[in-house]
Design a protein around this motif. Structure first.
Motif, PDB file in Angstrom:
ATOM      1  N   PHE A 114      31.288 -82.131  19.997  1.00 22.59           N
ATOM      2  CA  PHE A 114      32.339 -81.234  19.544  1.00 22.59           C
ATOM      3  C   PHE A 114      32.671 -81.461  18.084  1.00 22.59           C
ATOM      4  O   PHE A 114      32.538 -82.567  17.568  1.00 22.59           O
ATOM      5  N   LYS A 115      33.143 -80.398  17.433  1.00 17.99           N
ATOM      6  CA  LYS A 115      33.711 -80.493  16.089  1.00 17.99           C
ATOM      7  C   LYS A 115      35.212 -80.261  16.257  1.00 17.99           C
ATOM      8  O   LYS A 115      35.641 -79.209  16.720  1.00 17.99           O
ATOM      9  N   VAL A 116      35.992 -81.280  15.909  1.00 12.89           N
ATOM     10  CA  VAL A 116      37.440 -81.192  16.018  1.00 12.89           C
ATOM     11  C   VAL A 116      37.996 -81.018  14.607  1.00 12.89           C
ATOM     12  O   VAL A 116      37.686 -81.801  13.708  1.00 12.89           O
ATOM     13  N   THR A 117      38.797 -79.980  14.406  1.00  8.70           N
ATOM     14  CA  THR A 117      39.401 -79.712  13.105  1.00  8.70           C
ATOM     15  C   THR A 117      40.895 -79.991  13.198  1.00  8.70           C
ATOM     16  O   THR A 117      41.561 -79.519  14.119  1.00  8.70           O
ATOM     17  N   PHE A 118      41.406 -80.767  12.235  1.00  7.19           N
ATOM     18  CA  PHE A 118      42.824 -81.098  12.189  1.00  7.19           C
ATOM     19  C   PHE A 118      43.511 -80.235  11.140  1.00  7.19           C
ATOM     20  O   PHE A 118      42.863 -79.693  10.244  1.00  7.19           O
ATOM     21  N   THR A 119      44.836 -80.129  11.227  1.00  5.34           N
ATOM     22  CA  THR A 119      45.564 -79.322  10.243  1.00  5.34           C
ATOM     23  C   THR A 119      45.558 -79.967   8.861  1.00  5.34           C
ATOM     24  O   THR A 119      45.612 -79.271   7.856  1.00  5.34           O
ATOM     25  N   ASN A 120      45.498 -81.294   8.807  1.00  2.00           N
ATOM     26  CA  ASN A 120      45.488 -82.026   7.534  1.00  2.00           C
ATOM     27  C   ASN A 120      44.557 -83.224   7.637  1.00  2.00           C
ATOM     28  O   ASN A 120      44.165 -83.622   8.726  1.00  2.00           O
ATOM     29  N   ARG A 121      44.257 -83.829   6.490  1.00  2.00           N
ATOM     30  CA  ARG A 121      43.519 -85.089   6.477  1.00  2.00           C
ATOM     31  C   ARG A 121      44.405 -86.183   7.069  1.00  2.00           C
ATOM     32  O   ARG A 121      45.620 -86.147   6.934  1.00  2.00           O
ATOM     33  N   TYR A 122      43.764 -87.164   7.675  1.00  2.64           N
ATOM     34  CA  TYR A 122      44.502 -88.346   8.137  1.00  2.64           C
ATOM     35  C   TYR A 122      44.472 -89.378   7.020  1.00  2.64           C
ATOM     36  O   TYR A 122      43.427 -89.637   6.427  1.00  2.64           O
ATOM     37  N   HIS A 123      45.625 -89.964   6.734  1.00  4.65           N
ATOM     38  CA  HIS A 123      45.737 -91.067   5.784  1.00  4.65           C
ATOM     39  C   HIS A 123      46.365 -92.247   6.518  1.00  4.65           C
ATOM     40  O   HIS A 123      47.241 -92.038   7.370  1.00  4.65           O
ATOM     41  N   PRO A 124      45.972 -93.480   6.218  1.00  4.82           N
ATOM     42  CA  PRO A 124      46.593 -94.633   6.876  1.00  4.82           C
ATOM     43  C   PRO A 124      48.115 -94.567   6.764  1.00  4.82           C
ATOM     44  O   PRO A 124      48.651 -94.256   5.716  1.00  4.82           O
ATOM     45  N   GLY A 125      48.774 -94.815   7.869  1.00  5.53           N
ATOM     46  CA  GLY A 125      50.236 -94.765   7.906  1.00  5.53           C
ATOM     47  C   GLY A 125      50.784 -93.443   8.411  1.00  5.53           C
ATOM     48  O   GLY A 125      51.978 -93.333   8.674  1.00  5.53           O
ATOM     49  N   ASP A 126      49.933 -92.435   8.540  1.00  3.59           N
ATOM     50  CA  ASP A 126      50.400 -91.154   9.082  1.00  3.59           C
ATOM     51  C   ASP A 126      50.926 -91.367  10.494  1.00  3.59           C
ATOM     52  O   ASP A 126      50.372 -92.151  11.270  1.00  3.59           O
ATOM     53  N   SER A 127      52.013 -90.680  10.825  1.00  2.25           N
ATOM     54  CA  SER A 127      52.593 -90.831  12.159  1.00  2.25           C
ATOM     55  C   SER A 127      52.284 -89.636  13.053  1.00  2.25           C
ATOM     56  O   SER A 127      52.702 -89.599  14.205  1.00  2.25           O
ATOM     57  N   ASN A 128      51.548 -88.685  12.521  1.00  2.00           N
ATOM     58  CA  ASN A 128      51.222 -87.502  13.300  1.00  2.00           C
ATOM     59  C   ASN A 128      49.884 -86.932  12.839  1.00  2.00           C
ATOM     60  O   ASN A 128      49.556 -86.996  11.659  1.00  2.00           O
ATOM     61  N   ILE A 129      49.145 -86.413  13.761  1.00  4.51           N
ATOM     62  CA  ILE A 129      47.927 -85.695  13.425  1.00  4.51           C
ATOM     63  C   ILE A 129      47.811 -84.568  14.448  1.00  4.51           C
ATOM     64  O   ILE A 129      47.981 -84.788  15.647  1.00  4.51           O
ATOM     65  N   THR A 130      47.587 -83.359  13.959  1.00  4.38           N
ATOM     66  CA  THR A 130      47.581 -82.191  14.826  1.00  4.38           C
ATOM     67  C   THR A 130      46.196 -81.565  14.862  1.00  4.38           C
ATOM     68  O   THR A 130      45.604 -81.302  13.816  1.00  4.38           O
ATOM     69  N   VAL A 131      45.718 -81.331  16.072  1.00  3.49           N
ATOM     70  CA  VAL A 131      44.429 -80.667  16.251  1.00  3.49           C
ATOM     71  C   VAL A 131      44.625 -79.180  16.011  1.00  3.49           C
ATOM     72  O   VAL A 131      45.486 -78.538  16.619  1.00  3.49           O
ATOM     73  N   LYS A 132      43.838 -78.634  15.112  1.00  6.12           N
ATOM     74  CA  LYS A 132      43.883 -77.206  14.809  1.00  6.12           C
ATOM     75  C   LYS A 132      42.922 -76.436  15.698  1.00  6.12           C
ATOM     76  O   LYS A 132      43.243 -75.379  16.208  1.00  6.12           O
ATOM     77  N   ASN A 133      41.711 -77.002  15.884  1.00  6.28           N
ATOM     78  CA  ASN A 133      40.673 -76.280  16.607  1.00  6.28           C
ATOM     79  C   ASN A 133      39.651 -77.269  17.160  1.00  6.28           C
ATOM     80  O   ASN A 133      39.398 -78.307  16.548  1.00  6.28           O
ATOM     81  N   VAL A 134      39.060 -76.927  18.289  1.00  5.12           N
ATOM     82  CA  VAL A 134      37.966 -77.704  18.869  1.00  5.12           C
ATOM     83  C   VAL A 134      36.834 -76.723  19.160  1.00  5.12           C
ATOM     84  O   VAL A 134      37.042 -75.713  19.831  1.00  5.12           O
TER      85      VAL A 134
END
Length: 165
Positions: free
Chosen positions: A53-73
């Motif tokens: 699968f290719k998972v696309t997130f709304t933003n890049r992940y940076h160390p310390g981020d407290s949230n990551i949102t999946v935009k599309n799979v």
């Protein structure tokens, strides 16, 4: 990657064979949740299936981020077969209607049931457990391979309990 796979397996839960029968897609997850199987009359012997699968997130992940949102799979391809001979199913085969009935069945499982798993995985926990500087908005991943088992094996077991592969 191993932690993500373990987390995926822990989050799957138990799907009883009996209720899966009602959907005409019998599913089995072993009691230790390390193996998944779908029973079908489209195969005569067990076949291994590995979707990518290719998972696309709304933003890049940076160390310390407290949230990551999946935009599309998106399901990109599926490898299936019996070792060492694997075949590939790509979306173009499905779109051009040149896939066999088995390939269509495999693609529908991966693009439905399995894709839903990929949407709900704890990606943030996975990224936080790695020494990663940052992660681009696109991530390629897969679940552990699962099996397609012939229907006659399923009918012999004839109970609602979880069965071992």
């Amino acid at each position: 990657m191993k932690k993500l796979i373990i987390l995926i397996m822990l989050l799957t839960g138990f799907i009883a064979t009996c209720s899966a029968q009602d959907r005409k897609t019998p599913i089995m997850i072993t009691s230790n949740r390390d193996k998944i199987a779908f029973y079908t009359d489209l195969v005569n012997e067990p076949i291994t299936v590995s979707p990518i699968f290719k998972v696309t997130f709304t933003n890049r992940y940076h160390p310390g981020d407290s949230n990551i949102t999946v935009k599309n799979v998106n399901l990109t391809l599926v490898m299936y077969g019996i070792q060492p001979r694997f075949k590939l199913i790509e979306s173009s085969i499905i779109e051009n209607h040149t896939a066999t009935q088995l390939e269509q069945y495999i693609w529908s499982i991966c693009n439905g049931f399995i894709k839903e798993w990929m949407k709900d995985q704890p990606y943030l926990e996975y990224f936080q457990s790695r020494p990663i500087q940052e992660v681009t908005p696109e991530f390629y991943g897969s679940i552990p391979a699962f099996k397609l088992l012939p229907t006659p094996e399923y009918q012999k077991q004839n109970t609602c309990d979880n069965h071992q592969l």
